[in-house]
Scaffold this motif. Structure first.
Motif, PDB file in Angstrom:
ATOM      1  N   ALA A   7     -12.497  -2.701   3.346  1.00  0.00           N
ATOM      2  CA  ALA A   7     -10.881  -1.903   2.288  1.00  0.00           C
ATOM      3  C   ALA A   7     -11.264  -0.975   2.364  1.00  0.00           C
ATOM      4  O   ALA A   7     -11.440  -0.004   2.268  1.00  0.00           O
ATOM      5  N   SER A  33      -7.580  -2.443  -8.271  1.00  0.00           N
ATOM      6  CA  SER A  33      -8.442  -1.464  -8.174  1.00  0.00           C
ATOM      7  C   SER A  33      -8.013  -0.018  -7.183  1.00  0.00           C
ATOM      8  O   SER A  33      -8.388   0.573  -7.565  1.00  0.00           O
ATOM      9  N   SER A  65     -16.767   1.279  -6.687  1.00  0.00           N
ATOM     10  CA  SER A  65     -16.028   2.094  -5.617  1.00  0.00           C
ATOM     11  C   SER A  65     -15.303   2.769  -5.175  1.00  0.00           C
ATOM     12  O   SER A  65     -14.954   3.319  -4.782  1.00  0.00           O
ATOM     13  N   ALA A  66     -13.870   2.022  -5.388  1.00  0.00           N
ATOM     14  CA  ALA A  66     -12.793   2.587  -5.816  1.00  0.00           C
ATOM     15  C   ALA A  66     -13.093   3.578  -6.513  1.00  0.00           C
ATOM     16  O   ALA A  66     -12.436   4.927  -6.500  1.00  0.00           O
ATOM     17  N   PHE A  90      -6.927  -0.655  -3.382  1.00  0.00           N
ATOM     18  CA  PHE A  90      -8.197  -0.512  -2.220  1.00  0.00           C
ATOM     19  C   PHE A  90      -6.390  -0.903  -1.785  1.00  0.00           C
ATOM     20  O   PHE A  90      -6.123  -2.137  -1.883  1.00  0.00           O
ATOM     21  N   LEU A 111     -10.401  -6.181  -5.280  1.00  0.00           N
ATOM     22  CA  LEU A 111     -10.248  -4.916  -4.388  1.00  0.00           C
ATOM     23  C   LEU A 111      -8.764  -4.136  -4.876  1.00  0.00           C
ATOM     24  O   LEU A 111      -8.117  -3.236  -4.805  1.00  0.00           O
ATOM     25  N   THR A 139     -11.096 -10.512  -3.264  1.00  0.00           N
ATOM     26  CA  THR A 139     -10.481  -9.687  -2.116  1.00  0.00           C
ATOM     27  C   THR A 139      -8.933  -9.062  -3.690  1.00  0.00           C
ATOM     28  O   THR A 139      -8.463  -8.490  -3.455  1.00  0.00           O
ATOM     29  N   VAL A 186      -7.279  -4.326   2.494  1.00  0.00           N
ATOM     30  CA  VAL A 186      -8.134  -5.160   2.521  1.00  0.00           C
ATOM     31  C   VAL A 186      -7.952  -6.740   3.429  1.00  0.00           C
ATOM     32  O   VAL A 186      -7.206  -7.173   3.712  1.00  0.00           O
ATOM     33  N   ALA A 201     -15.760  -3.405  -7.461  1.00  0.00           N
ATOM     34  CA  ALA A 201     -14.490  -3.038  -6.795  1.00  0.00           C
ATOM     35  C   ALA A 201     -14.220  -1.592  -8.020  1.00  0.00           C
ATOM     36  O   ALA A 201     -13.283  -0.659  -6.925  1.00  0.00           O
ATOM     37  N   ARG A 221      -9.742   3.308   0.435  1.00  0.00           N
ATOM     38  CA  ARG A 221      -8.870   3.517  -0.946  1.00  0.00           C
ATOM     39  C   ARG A 221      -8.200   3.682  -0.403  1.00  0.00           C
ATOM     40  O   ARG A 221      -8.013   4.968  -0.248  1.00  0.00           O
TER      41      ARG A 221
END
Length: 270
Positions: free
Chosen positions: A267, A216, A162-163, A218, A213, A210, A221, A159, A269
């Motif tokens: 999700a 992080s 990815s962010a 997001f 996310l 979740t 979600v 997570a 960003r």
């Protein structure tokens, strides 16, 4: 990246074991498939391939148009057929398949040699881990992963990474099977399914992912259960390809008992 980080079961299964050669995975894709709309009376290997392609299409349709401006990465890209499909059918600006296993990256480059030659500046395959992605900050418009996150040792790093690599407003789309919360579910799954017992698959509850996310950075979600389109079709296909006593036939009852389910998680960003 330290290749010794690859868990032993993952190293064997996707190395010398080459899971794509298993009868249950036709055509080189390695996912359980989206069987929606497929006649399950007597599913063929062609139907199996179609189910696996459909799962990719379900994920890739979650990215907004115009898609020809979007630069994407697939995390856990395996033999790379999904990344090639993403470029060929959805016309993204660029797609990079990332896999922790060097054997899989080598196979992806070989299997998709023609596509790589056709799109030399738009398709690539490289080594990388879910928690150590080989991209600079805010360099991607989208990240997706198709039935790979169940192998990640933990999802917080995935997570976070990815962010980091997504630009503000970029999208993450992940599909795989998540487990019910609590130690009881994990223990029961380890009894039912060898992949959980030997550490190939890790019991990740959906809410754990979740929550990671959101923490992080997001927003928006969401998760969608697609179990009805995965488990019955997969099990029907397995009846003709693996013995009835094989542990893989236990995925269907595990789903029916609420121990796990297949989801698509999206999700944005922030």
């Amino acid at each position: 990246m330290d290749h010794n980080r690859i868990p032993p079961t993952v190293r064997q299964t996707y190395g010398a074991g080459d899971l794509s050669k298993a009868a249950s995975f036709a055509g080189g894709f390695i996912n359980f498939g989206d069987w929606q709309g497929i006649d399950l009376t007597a599913p063929t290997p062609e139907d199996r391939i179609h189910s696996q392609e459909q799962l990719y299409r379900r994920v890739l349709r979650a990215f907004p148009e115009p898609r020809d401006r979007l630069r994407l990465a697939e995390v856990g890209s395996g033999r790379g057929l999904g990344a090639a499909l993403a470029l060929r059918e959805f016309r993204f600006a660029a797609v990079t398949g990332v896999d922790i296993h060097p054997d899989q990256v080598e196979r992806a480059r070989a299997v998709n040699a023609k596509a790589l030659a056709t799109y030399p500046d738009r398709l690539a395959y490289t080594i990388g881990a879910a928690d150590e992605l080989p991209f600079s900050d805010a360099s991607l418009d989208g990240v997706y992963s198709v039935e790979a996150a169940q192998h990640f040792r933990e999802l917080t790093g995935f997570a976070r990474e990815s962010a980091r690599v997504l630009r503000p407003g970029g999208r993450l789309v992940v599909t795989t099977f998540f487990t019910a919360p609590g130690p009881d579910a994990a223990e029961r799954l380890a009894i039912l399914l060898a992949s959980f017992a030997d550490g190939l698959d890790v019991p990740h509850p959906l809410d754990t992912f979740t929550t990671a996310l959101t923490r992080s950075g997001f927003t928006d979600v969401t998760s969608e259960s697609i179990g009805t389109h995965v488990w019955p079709g997969l099990d029907r296909y397995l009846t003709d390809t693996v013995p009835s006593a094989h542990w893989t036939r236990h995925f269907l009852p595990a789903w029916r008992d609420g121990l796990l389910d297949y989801h698509v998680v999206t999700a944005t960003r922030g």
